[in-house]
Structure formats: C-alpha cells, structure tokens
Write an enzyme that holds these catalytic residues in place. Structure first.
Site, PDB file in Angstrom:
ATOM      1  N   GLY A 279      56.548 -75.722   1.971  1.00 58.75           N
ATOM      2  CA  GLY A 279      57.979 -75.595   2.355  1.00 58.75           C
ATOM      3  C   GLY A 279      57.961 -75.979   3.691  1.00 58.75           C
ATOM      4  O   GLY A 279      56.936 -76.019   4.622  1.00 58.75           O
ATOM      5  N   CYS A 280      59.222 -76.177   4.410  1.00 60.08           N
ATOM      6  CA  CYS A 280      59.268 -76.542   5.885  1.00 60.08           C
ATOM      7  C   CYS A 280      58.931 -75.269   6.519  1.00 60.08           C
ATOM      8  O   CYS A 280      58.284 -75.355   7.644  1.00 60.08           O
ATOM      9  CB  CYS A 280      60.823 -77.088   6.146  1.00 60.08           C
ATOM     10  SG  CYS A 280      62.186 -76.052   5.364  1.00 60.08           S
ATOM     11  N   TYR A 281      59.703 -74.148   6.416  1.00 62.96           N
ATOM     12  CA  TYR A 281      59.166 -72.992   7.294  1.00 62.96           C
ATOM     13  C   TYR A 281      57.817 -72.565   7.079  1.00 62.96           C
ATOM     14  O   TYR A 281      57.061 -72.431   8.210  1.00 62.96           O
ATOM     15  CB  TYR A 281      60.008 -71.905   6.752  1.00 62.96           C
ATOM     16  CG  TYR A 281      61.634 -71.650   7.069  1.00 62.96           C
ATOM     17  CD1 TYR A 281      61.843 -71.756   8.367  1.00 62.96           C
ATOM     18  CD2 TYR A 281      62.697 -71.358   6.139  1.00 62.96           C
ATOM     19  CE1 TYR A 281      63.418 -71.722   8.809  1.00 62.96           C
ATOM     20  CE2 TYR A 281      63.845 -71.359   6.358  1.00 62.96           C
ATOM     21  CZ  TYR A 281      64.258 -71.482   7.874  1.00 62.96           C
ATOM     22  OH  TYR A 281      65.540 -71.479   8.305  1.00 62.96           O
TER      23      TYR A 281
ATOM     24  N   SER B 130      55.592 -75.003   9.280  1.00 60.86           N
ATOM     25  CA  SER B 130      55.685 -74.645  10.756  1.00 60.86           C
ATOM     26  C   SER B 130      55.109 -73.272  11.103  1.00 60.86           C
ATOM     27  O   SER B 130      54.445 -73.048  12.117  1.00 60.86           O
ATOM     28  CB  SER B 130      57.204 -74.685  11.386  1.00 60.86           C
ATOM     29  OG  SER B 130      57.892 -73.627  10.955  1.00 60.86           O
TER      30      SER B 130
END
Lengths: 340, 340, 340, 340
Positions: free
Chosen positions: B147-149, B152
């Site tokens: 996932g994107c979160y 990061s």
C-alpha cells in the site's frame, strides 16, 4: 556531445530546461548561471535535483563566451539582449526565452518594451515558432523563443488566417497558470492572492498582444483584442479565440483544414469535432491541442491548450535547439502528458 | 519483448502504469481491460493519450490466462484475488496492486479485509517492497504490491526497527493526496469536499495499520498508532513518525545509519541533516525521500515522502516487475521529479 | 461607540479585523495605518472593500496616542513593542497580535525572539487566551494575543494537562494553511512553491514551541516536540497531538472530561466520539473543534481545528476586546463556518 | 416570523440558504427535506452546523403543502416543477432554484430541457432577476431563480442591450468554479479530475445559452455564443463578454452608463475604469462586480464577477424572498466578501 549553458537557471524555465535536457542523448549541460544564487549547488535551489544534478551555479555576469555550443537565455527582457550581445559569435546557437528577439521590427519592440541595445543582432534572429519558421530556424544562430500566450494564440488561429478566411476582428481570451508569472517573490503571485480566485488583467495593454498581432498581420489585416486571465493553478494555458469567417465553414471541414495544415507537425494534436482541449491533457508535454466549433452564421470558437513551461517556453526552446542542430526535432521531448 | 496486461486499466494506477510502461524498452502492452469502459478506446477514457495509445479496452471479466508474460492487477481487493486465481499459472508474473496478497498471515488478512478466496496462492506470494524483499521477489510469480501509506511508513522507520533501536510505541502521522482514494465518483473525493480543507480519518482503524504493523513486528515488538489525513492536492504522501529511542542518537549518526542501510537502493534519498522532505520534490518520480531530527532525550521525528501513484503504487509495481524479469531495476523509472 | 485603530492594516490579520469589526454594533474603526500604502484608500489595497470601506491609510509611524479606545497591533514582532510603548497610557486597550507580549518570562522571550524593548510593560500584559485567562483579560490593558499554532495546540491538550493525566512527552504535529505566513512577497509563499506539495519545517526550532511549552508547564512538567507543516490551502490549522496517559481513559470518558472543561465556552465544540475535526468546518468562524481517540494502552490522539486567521488571530483578538470592554464576548463573532 | 422550508437541503445551494437564513431576523427555518438523508440531522450531513442547526431531515417526497410561508426548491429541473405543482396555493411564496420556471416560453423550455409538467403555473411565475424584474417579483408567488451563468452574463451586458448599442453578435466566455456542478458524486467533479486543469465544455449547446438569449432578445435582436469553462476552484463565476458597439464609446462614458443603469442597485458595483473584477472580491457576498474596456473601433470587453452560490443562486433567492415579502431587500445579505 554538444555543450549547453543555461543563463539564469534558477527560475521555472531554467528548471524545466534542466529536467528536459538531463536525458538528452547528445547534450551535456556544462554551465548553469545565477547572480542571486551563485556559489550554491543547483540542488540546493531545487532540492528535487538532489543526487541528480549537483553542479555549482556561477555568476550570470561573468564572461561565458565560447564555453558552450548552445546557450539558453532565461533572463528578463532587457537583460537578455545584453547577454546575447556578449555571447553571440555567429557560431554557437543562442536561444533567448525573453522577448528581446521576437520582433523583427525594432520600433515595435521598443514601443512595446524598452530601448533595444543589440539592434544589429535583430536581423540575425528568427521568431522561434517551428510550425511557422522551421526552415529559417535551421539557418539562424539567434532564436527568439515565442511567448507562452503567443504560442497558444498563433497556433490556434494560424490555419484560419493563413487561408485568409477571417472577416473582421478577433478576440483572444487567454487563461494562464501562475508559473507564467515566473519565480519571483511578487505579491500578486502569492498562494493567498491567487488560489480560489480568477481575474483578467492588462486588457488591451498586454505586451503579448503586439507579438501575436504582428504574426497574424503577415496573413490578414485584422485587429486582435487580447484579454489574459490568471488561473489558480500551476501550469497550462488555454486560449479561446472568437471571431467570424468570411464564409461559414462546417466544423468537419475546419477539422480537415487544421489536420492538413499541421499534418507534419509532431507536437500538434487536432481534436475530433466536438471535443475540446483541457490543459491537463497536455501538462508536462510539448503538445499543443486544438479544438473548435464552427457555427452556421460564420461565427467560430477555436480553443488551444499548451503547457506554458513546455511548449510555451522550455520545450519549444529545446525543439528549436534540435532543429538548429539538425537532429530529430522530438529528441528529449517525448515526455507524455501527466495527470492527475 | 515481454507482453504486459493491465487488468483494470481505467483508474489512476492503471493510467500511471501505461505512462510508465509506454517507454519501457523490453515491454509491449498488449492487454488493457475494463468492465465499465469495455469497447472504448483507452484514449477516449484518458484523452491525454490521444495519438499515443488508442487500444480498445476489453472486458476484465473475460478469460485472459496465457495472453501475457506479466499482469498488473489494478482491481479492488476481493476482485484481485479472483483475477489472480484465474490468471496464475506459475509461469507468468502477477503483480497485484490491491491488498489481497500483502499478508502472509491469512487470518490477519481476513480480519482486516474479507474472506480470502485464493488461500492456496498466498504461500506463492511475496510482499513486494524491494528494499526489504528483493531476493524473494526474484523468485516469486505472485507479488503483493504494498500500500501507499505502508511504503512510506515502513521505508521511513525500517533502519530504526531493523537495528532494534526503538523503545515503546510509535505514532505514524501520514498525509495523502486525493488520488490515493482512486478514480471513483465518491462524495468525499469531490473537489468541493476536499479543497481548502484538511482532516484526519479512520484513526486507529485504517486497514493499512496492520500492514505496517506486521512488517515492524518482524524486527521489534512495538505497537504503532497510524493516523491518516487527507490533503487538498492530487498526489504525494508525507509521513511523519514519532517515537523514542532506547538510547539517544545524534542526528548525524542517524544520518550515517540511514545512508548505510539504504546504500545500494537506487530510489531512496537520505536528506542532509536538518533538511526535510517535500512531496513536491518526489512528485512524478519513484523516489522516497527521508529526513529526520533526533533529540537528546531520545525522542525522534522521521519524515518520508513519496509519490503515492509512483513509489506508492505503479512505479513500485514496475520496479517489482523489473526485478522479477531480472532486468535493470531502474528501467522506465528514471523519470525525474517535476514541479511546479 | 468605542473608537478602534488597526495599526498595520494591510496584512491578512488587518483585513480580517476590518471584516469582523465592520458590523460590530459598539465599535467604529477610526484609524487604519500602513507605512507601505500610506495615502491610499484601504479599498485600493483590498478591492473587495470597494464601497464598503474607503478610508485612507495613515502612516504607522505617526503618533497615534490617545486617538482610539482600542488598538490592534498587526505588526511584526519587535515593531509591535515599539508601537505599544508609544501607545500605552493605561487607559486604552492594546491588543498585540505579534509575539511581543505573549511571554511573562522576558528571558524566554528574548531567547526565542529578540531583545525586549518594552520590558516594563510586560507585567501589565496578559496572554490573551480567553479559555484560560478570561478573568485576567478583564483587568488588563495590554493583551498578548496568542499565536495560531499555540491556540490550536493548547486548547487541544489543556483538559489533559490541567488534570495532570499525561505521562511522558508529547508530540504536536500541526499543519497550517499558507495565510499563516502573512501577506509578504516571499518565495516560499508563492502559489507555485506551495500548491501540490506538503512539507514540514523548523522541526524542533519553531518559535511557537516555547509559547506552547510554557503554558503546558504551568500544569505538568512534560516536554513537547512541535512539528509544523505547510498545507496547500489558504486558511485553517489542524493539530494532531500524540502521547500517553498515566492511566488509560475510555474515549467516552475523555469526551465527558472535555465537555466539562469547556462547558461554558462559546467557541469550543467537542465532537462526538469517533468523529474528527476538519478545518473546513471551522473556516471563517471563531470555533475551535476538538476530537480525539483514546486507546486501551493509554495512548491518545487529540485533534483540534481552527481558522488560523479567526480563532488563531483576529477573531480571538476581537474576543479579547469584547471581554476587556465587558460586552458580550460573542459580539461580531457569530459568523458561521463557510464552505465550499 | 415567516416559516421557511428548504426542499432538497443537502446540496450546496441548500447549505448556502441555511447559512444565509440562519441570521435572518424575520425568518424561521421550519422544514428541511432530503430523500437521500431523511432521518438524519442536517448537522450530520454538514458537520460545520454542529451545535448551530441540528434539525432532522424529512423526506422530500412527503406532502409539505401549507407548512411554510416560503419554500425554496433546491431540486433538479423536472423534480422542481413536480414539487411546485404540489406546493403552490397562490398564497405561500415558492422560489425555484432549478430551471423549471425561468422560461415564460414553454416551447423554449421544452426544447432546452424536458416536457413541462406544470404548464398552467408558468404564467404565474416570474424570472427572478431583481435588477430587471423587481416590480413583478413583488406581485408573484412563483419565482424562477435565474441560473448562475445567466445572472453574471445578463447583468454584465444589460446596460448595453437595454440602450440598443450593440452591433452584431456577441461572445460570452464564462468560467465557473466547481460548486456550480452541484454536490453529486460525479467523475467530472472529482478533485483529481478538476484541479490543475482548465477546459471549456458544451460549446454552443449549454442550457444556459437560451436563458441568456431570451433576455437579451427583449432588447436587441442579436445572437450570443456562450462558451462555459470549468475553473479549478470552489466558487465564483467570471464572465468576459466580447462584441462591437454601433458607435464607439469611451470607457469613461460606458462607466457613466453603467453607473446610471444600476444606480439604485444595492448589490451591483461598477468598478473604476481600467480596473477589473476578480471572483475573490465578491466571494461569499451577494455582489456582482462589473468592469469593462471600450476600444476606439467600437470593440468592447465587459467583465462581471459573482459568487455562483450567492448572487448566482441562494443569495439571489433570498433577495427575491425579501422583495416578495416586502422587507428590506438586503436583509441577511450584508455578508462581506471574504478572502483569502
């Protein structure tokens, strides 16, 4: 590898040139200048370049003659002609992104801007709009890169004026993103003075009006009224042009005319009838998208969209460089439009 | 040339894959699917592709097994595992951008999402975060793109947890642009519901929390509290992580630790001490920028920034594909950050 | 009718004061000053005031002592104390929107800002946060209006520290709209340098950290870490606070605690459990919205939202004026939140 | 106190009516309807109303006849006339914000929209543009509130057509913020589909063109060409009108003409020559700002700006209500423009 210098590298057109030229296969950037940031790394000014380009900025005011094969001048008008004066040697190519060499008529330039300080270079220059002046660009060493508004306006109306189809005056309603105002700390470019608002400015007195007017008058003796507006967004110009044809034209026929006029142009896309440009669909690319609507009483609406920093400035400058160097015009300009 | 299919091509991750892969030298996109837009050209859905890619969309629900060497699944969770079930043959590479193959622990997946319909494929899959699982990615045919979160968050905290430096719980304050919510017509994603506002959501109950938690727990038994927020902008995630170290570390030493940990990583940039990431400086690129501040009582602040559609989704998927195909990991991912 | 002067009327706090006070039933604005725009009408500086307020700006540097019953100082720190020094007569009320009178501890002020030039006035001043210092505000003639970040941070955490519930340090992750940077032509506030990006700045060294710290230390001896971020929007601050309680508290009990603490406060809204503030829902109003989530291990997340120009600056200044004038505290502050 | 009902209260015009009417001294909102959100509190739909208005929404489809003195219909066209049919009793005032009662010519309505289901009510209605129809509004019980584009267009051009000064056709280039598209979950209104882009749409076929055309034709037999564009911002319409006068007029004389025409209008501001409207300067207010430039060949540019949700919708509706109730037309409409 040709050596390239960017004179005034810390504005948005300078940055955009760096991003475009970084991957150019025949080019090496060997000179970046700035008076304001001299001694700093370019990656300190633009941290997105961290690890990508860490060259140190040298003063713009030094003598850079003979260092490069190509110079891009990203300076304000007035300053550019001084720089051109120093750098011009009839051998290296100078591409000026200011207005200083866009006018073959020096009086018109001086009326619009300021006293010209390099008059003798004007005959050596060419208005760098490849779609109209490609052959001449190949032969000149001094290229006056067109303004962003004029690029979108002239490309939009050219097929109609070239064929002398227009009757009476035309109105050019143009809307630009904020990057068109440059990277200077100006009150009018602040986020809080721009976002959530929209306004026209300089109606009838904008300096790009004579630049557009002079090109149109090469084909038809009509008057334009140019009305720029400021959009609450970063980049993109959309120009909507209004006028009347001598004889009504069907939208389909206009489509054929535009397709034919630009049939060999790699960066112009004529949209299908009844679809219209959106600046988002050319953003970050060198494309100019054109659409239109023709009415049965001869009224017409032409719409063009460009990225003001690419086709409206640095991309067109690279296109001019490629032409002048006699390499594939599309080199380093194949970046696709990007959104969201 | 490997043949590539994009299953569910009309969302933002699908578009971003198209834009990235269009210039990939070893790849040919030969399949684009959509149930909603089947029969239409992809350039009708995304007019920016006019003249660039005009392929016709075929239904997602057809049988596409064996047509491609690589499949990217850009479908909602639940739908992705159905598609993987149909396409998996142990030969072609399947890269799933949904959550369906991000959890090696099926119970945790089911608790977080829904009943798993392709349980037998889970052991064949790998969590596709190259910086942590590169070797395994090379050997697997089913890659669960993070996932994107989580991308990061994990990349930001990994050097500290890997070295078991953290004492107690950590708070992950993450902020995402709107494209993270996808290209669906939802009230909460409307311009008027997002712009000129900022809000947290799903505090303590966001589905990305267990995805981050499970990775951190491979190194340290600490609890995270994940608080996502919605930013009024298109793309980019900035994650600010708060916690305490067992022993205070100087910022300079943390810098060395981070540099060392990621020394061979082509897409991770560790910023100089006292400079911090900005989503604008990674926008449109596959970079993850990381900065931090260490305090003398052991408190720390780590900040990471990615483009949620590139390193947080489609760029990372291409990176995984390159690794799995055993070609240069950076192929087609050298696009520079872009602004303004 | 009390006579009101706005010293430094051409910034965003000055404009906001004008808009708030224009309809105040007991007030007449009889003095607007600006050095930059002296001699111009205020409606030339802010054309939205055309036909509404056309007063001429007089120089800030003139002597304005005795002209008004209330002075609002909208000047930079340093300049404000000079102005206060000139205007203070123990009779008229001076409300300073800079930092110059926010610190009762002069050493702390000087360490954080600069040498104090009006030390003898400090004991006569009060920190103008009505929810904490209402009684004292009634008696003082010099009010140091709190900073925008401190207002949102202190109001968010106050019920917990007042009851000494917190264990260990807390992290304050705060995000502000661009108007917080003022109406100066600064590179970092340009539309193109702010929009479509998000970044932290001044981690651990922001001047608002000591202002928050000193208030918290009146109740508990804990350390805060303050991390400000810049949001791509005009107005609004959202503050997310992280920490741990000595004893876990249920979210419902925290709700009761917050409701009880602020039960007589007209501008504080405690949101129902599991709903969270959005800056859009307080925009253009004097509200401070507060929500939170408590976890069973004692971890907590508190979220507060204000309009930085209203409750974070000019609205709070008017609230302070109303209190000091002993009139209804809500006068002229009943404007509802506005969106979209 | 008059009782007011808002039929369809959960869109942006409904919300704006609530915010305007909340402080109206002679009005009590006693009916809020919504089919989608029936049974919910209005403050659950719009959390900014927490503690301000917590009324429960009742179904739109119930019979509400006789409950209120004034009804605002915030429904789509087609639905509005059904609702008007049910509510009309010749006593209570119905103000319809849809297009259903804007056309006295039913054939034109049906050609533009759909079959009219309440034809017998059309003669009882009036086009609710106070500047043109104030006297008639006083006598009618059914008011067709004008569209947002028509309001800005007609007010901008009215002084010229009223005096029959125009020669030939005119072009109306209009640009609207996104809230004009309403609060429906539509792909084209998503943040990622709107921000950082600008486009025209529906050239020559927008439904507001006949609404503008019919009003202009009451004075002059000229044809308009209406070209709407979508702006990446929340609220505001700027309309730029192009055409030619029979006889050239000096800008100063045009200024006198406009001032004279609108001399008794409380919400129209004629800007000084060579200054132009900005949507930001009317935002959140009921003002319509008008500026222009006249050229010596008779060409003219007129620019008008309104807030599309206030003067372009709900504010004008309240203005109409005030007129119809024979109270001060400005009641509850004195809110000042707001920025940033």
């Amino acid at each position: 590898m040709w050596k390239v210098g960017i004179i005034g590298a810390t504005g948005y057109t300078g940055l955009t040139l760096i991003l475009l030229l970084k991957t150019h296969p025949y080019i090496k950037i060997n000179l970046l200048t700035s008076n304001t940031y001299k001694g700093k790394k370019i990656s300190e000014v633009f941290p997105l370049l961290n690890g990508i380009m860490d060259e140190v900025l040298v003063p713009t005011d030094e003598n850079h003659k003979g260092k490069c094969d190509v110079y891009f001048l990203c300076l304000p008008h007035g300053k550019s002609m001084e720089s051109a004066e120093k750098l011009y040697d009839g051998r290296s190519i100078i591409i000026d992104l200011s207005a200083d060499f866009r006018f073959e008529n020096i009086e018109l330039y001086e009326k619009t801007y300021t006293k010209h300080l390099a008059r003798h270079l004007v005959p050596a220059s060419v208005f760098g709009l490849p779609e109209l002046y490609r052959d001449e660009i190949k032969t000149k060493k001094l290229i006056g890169n067109p303004g962003c508004y004029p690029t979108s306006s002239i490309l939009g109306i050219y097929p109609l004026v070239k064929n002398r189809l227009i009757d009476g005056n035309i109105f050019i309603d143009s809307k630009s993103g904020v990057s068109g105002a440059g990277r200077e700390a100006k009150l009018g470019s602040l986020f809080c003075e721009v976002s959530e608002g929209f306004r026209p400015y300089n109606i009838g007195v904008h300096r790009h009006e004579p630049e557009i007017q002079k090109e149109i008058n090469k084909y038809q003796d009509i008057k334009i009224r140019f009305v720029p507006h400021l959009l609450p967004m970063n980049r993109g110009i959309l120009t909507t042009i209004y006028g009347k044809l001598k004889e009504p034209l069907k939208t389909e026929n206009a489509y054929e005319l535009y397709k034919e006029t630009y049939k060999d142009e790699p960066f112009i896309r004529i949209l299908n009838p009844n679809t219209y440009p959106d600046t988002r669909f050319v953003r970050f690319s060198n494309y100019c998208d054109i659409g239109f609507k023709m009415f049965d009483d001869g009224s017409f609406v032409v719409v063009s969209a460009i990225d003001n920093l690419i086709k409206g400035a640095s991309g067109q400058a690279v296109q001019n460089m490629n032409i002048a160097l006699d390499i594939d015009e599309k080199t380093s300009l194949t970046g696709l439009p990007q959104y969201p």
